[in-house]
Design a protein around this motif. Structure first.
Motif, mmCIF file in Angstrom:
data_model
loop_
_atom_site.group_PDB
_atom_site.id
_atom_site.type_symbol
_atom_site.label_atom_id
_atom_site.label_comp_id
_atom_site.label_asym_id
_atom_site.label_seq_id
_atom_site.Cartn_x
_atom_site.Cartn_y
_atom_site.Cartn_z
ATOM 1 N N PHE A 83 -9.834 69.201 62.390
ATOM 2 C CA PHE A 83 -8.620 68.417 62.174
ATOM 3 C C PHE A 83 -7.395 69.332 62.080
ATOM 4 O O PHE A 83 -6.311 68.981 62.557
ATOM 5 C CB PHE A 83 -8.763 67.566 60.910
ATOM 6 C CG PHE A 83 -9.714 66.412 61.060
ATOM 7 C CD1 PHE A 83 -9.383 65.333 61.864
ATOM 8 C CD2 PHE A 83 -10.946 66.410 60.423
ATOM 9 C CE1 PHE A 83 -10.257 64.257 62.024
ATOM 10 C CE2 PHE A 83 -11.823 65.345 60.571
ATOM 11 C CZ PHE A 83 -11.480 64.275 61.377
ATOM 12 N N ASP A 86 -6.368 70.238 65.551
ATOM 13 C CA ASP A 86 -5.672 69.150 66.247
ATOM 14 C C ASP A 86 -4.191 69.118 65.906
ATOM 15 O O ASP A 86 -3.379 68.618 66.689
ATOM 16 C CB ASP A 86 -6.301 67.796 65.875
ATOM 17 C CG ASP A 86 -7.540 67.497 66.696
ATOM 18 O OD1 ASP A 86 -7.796 68.234 67.667
ATOM 19 O OD2 ASP A 86 -8.249 66.534 66.369
ATOM 20 N N ALA A 218 -9.497 59.351 60.285
ATOM 21 C CA ALA A 218 -10.417 60.466 60.478
ATOM 22 C C ALA A 218 -11.860 59.963 60.518
ATOM 23 O O ALA A 218 -12.664 60.379 61.362
ATOM 24 C CB ALA A 218 -10.246 61.491 59.367
ATOM 25 N N GLN A 352 -13.455 67.393 66.956
ATOM 26 C CA GLN A 352 -14.377 66.742 66.023
ATOM 27 C C GLN A 352 -15.758 66.558 66.663
ATOM 28 O O GLN A 352 -16.779 66.720 65.996
ATOM 29 C CB GLN A 352 -13.829 65.386 65.577
ATOM 30 C CG GLN A 352 -12.662 65.463 64.614
ATOM 31 C CD GLN A 352 -11.370 65.861 65.312
ATOM 32 O OE1 GLN A 352 -11.056 65.343 66.385
ATOM 33 N NE2 GLN A 352 -10.621 66.769 64.717
#
Length: 411
Positions: A83, A86, A218, A352
């Motif tokens: 994350f 990203d 998420a 992910q």
């Protein structure tokens, strides 16, 4: 470093670095160096565990925590790192992870107490957690689609060299000057690899920062990946194959040290040289996907892995060593295909998707790598070998069924 697209250009018009280009070569070299920096540090103490136990006055199990805690640290941080990547970019995230791990690695030899030593190793693993998944996401974005499998194979080849270097450098240095000097030598090797990675890695040209995700979003991303049958099959492959692979390397040394072979510990430690076959096969297998497709090459790797392990059932040292080389080559061929395939299947949340693959990979290492010892202690090497072959056959069957789809699927 290669330059990013000028402002105003449409990044989607550029399809990635193509094989043979300067950018492509730099991507491969940089990710191979990232693999060396990561896995040399992760396994840096494995070759000197007896020396560490003797010097610190701790048991073998306590010394082995220097490996286990680093691996656990990596496993629990692969998802958080994805994350972060990203948001701030793949290269920046990998740079932070490698730099932090290198600093921590240099501090390990100076640790004055066992708790501090183990704490530093856990933190080192957590820093390294950002590398494996982010590297795969990066190459899936920056390398032209037809060559992503080959690029993934090059990265996996770097990881095999890193894992091997961490053991082979530490062993002789530790025997001469102690485990602290060994850990320092490996950390210096990782530091050099990290600097070269920073020099060579091209800047991102196709990365677009993802919006900050709330907890629900998420979870939604992770739920989407964990309910995609194609990805789940690859996660199962990572769990079962890596678990079986670690179990074989964990307990083959015990077999060779015992009768009828009775090999000394120094010679037994050289079995890790079989990793070199994985260095070759990971790139070779990934390259074959262009001609034969990912599914066929992955299944072939599993078949080769099983055949090699079957050879180790013979009570002949040469047959066992040849079988180990074949087994290792087959495993890394399959792993290089599987790890690269996750990024090709996941059109969103690639980091992910790759993180879940790595989470499965290291959980398999922990769970099956330990559980294989129960079969070995109770029923001997044949029970362990046949159990791992059974896991490989299960993996092949599930993968073949789930991924046997029309040609429109990623392959």
């Amino acid at each position: 470093m290669s330059k990013a697209l000028p402002i105003g250009n449409d990044a989607t018009a550029w399809n990635g670095h193509v094989k043979g280009s300067s950018g492509y070569s730099r991507v491969l070299a940089a990710l191979a160096l990232a693999g060396v920096a990561t896995f040399a540090q992760l396994y840096s103490t494995q070759a000197v565990l007896p020396l560490m136990a003797s010097d610190l006055g701790i048991s073998a199990a306590e010394a082995a925590l220097s490996i286990s805690l680093a691996t656990v640290g990596l496993a629990v941080t692969v998802l958080p790192w994805s994350f972060v990547a990203d948001r701030i970019g793949r290269v920046r995230a990998m740079t932070i992870g490698i730099a932090a791990a290198t600093v921590l690695g240099l501090l390990v030899p100076m640790a004055p107490s066992v708790p501090l030593l183990l704490g530093l190793r856990a933190l080192e693993g957590m820093a390294l957690g950002g590398i494996p998944a982010i590297a795969i996401a990066y190459l899936n974005e920056e390398v032209t689609k037809i060559h992503t499998a080959l690029a993934a194979g090059s990265y996996v080849a770097g990881t095999t060299l890193g894992g091997l270097a961490g053991r082979l450098v530490a062993g002789p240095v530790g025997e001469l000057w102690g485990w602290r000097a060994a850990a320092l030598a490996v950390s210096l090797l990782a530091a050099v690899s990290a600097v070269l990675f920073l020099v060579l890695v091209p800047k991102q040209r196709r990365f677009s920062p993802a919006p900050a995700l709330g907890f629900r979003a998420a979870l939604g991303t992770l739920r989407g990946h964990s309910t995609n049958p194609k990805l789940v099959a690859l996660y199962l492959q990572a769990f079962l194959l890596m678990g079986g692979f670690v179990a074989v390397y964990n307990y083959l040394g015990f077999r060779l040290h015992a009768e009828p072979f009775g090999l000394p510990a120094t010679l037994v430690s050289l079995i890790f040289l079989a990793y070199l076959s994985g260095t070759v096969s990971s790139r070779w297998g990934a390259g074959l996907t262009i001609k034969f497709g990912r599914l066929n090459v992955l299944l072939a790797g599993i078949g080769i892995m099983s055949a090699g392990l079957a050879l180790t059932l013979v009570d002949n040292l040469i047959a066992i060593l040849v079988g180990l080389v074949i087994f290792t080559g087959g495993f890394f061929a399959a792993h290089s295909v599987g790890s690269g395939w996750t990024g090709a299947i996941a059109t969103t949340g690639r980091a992910q998707a790759a993180s879940l693959y790595n989470l499965s990979y290291y959980l398999g290492s922990s769970v099956i790598g330990w559980a294989g010892g129960l079969a070995f202690q109770a029923l001997g090497w044949p029970a362990l070998a046949w159990s791992v072959i059974g896991l490989a056959c299960t993996t092949a069957a599930v993968t073949a069924v789930v991924h046997h789809r029309p040609r429109r699927s990623a392959s």
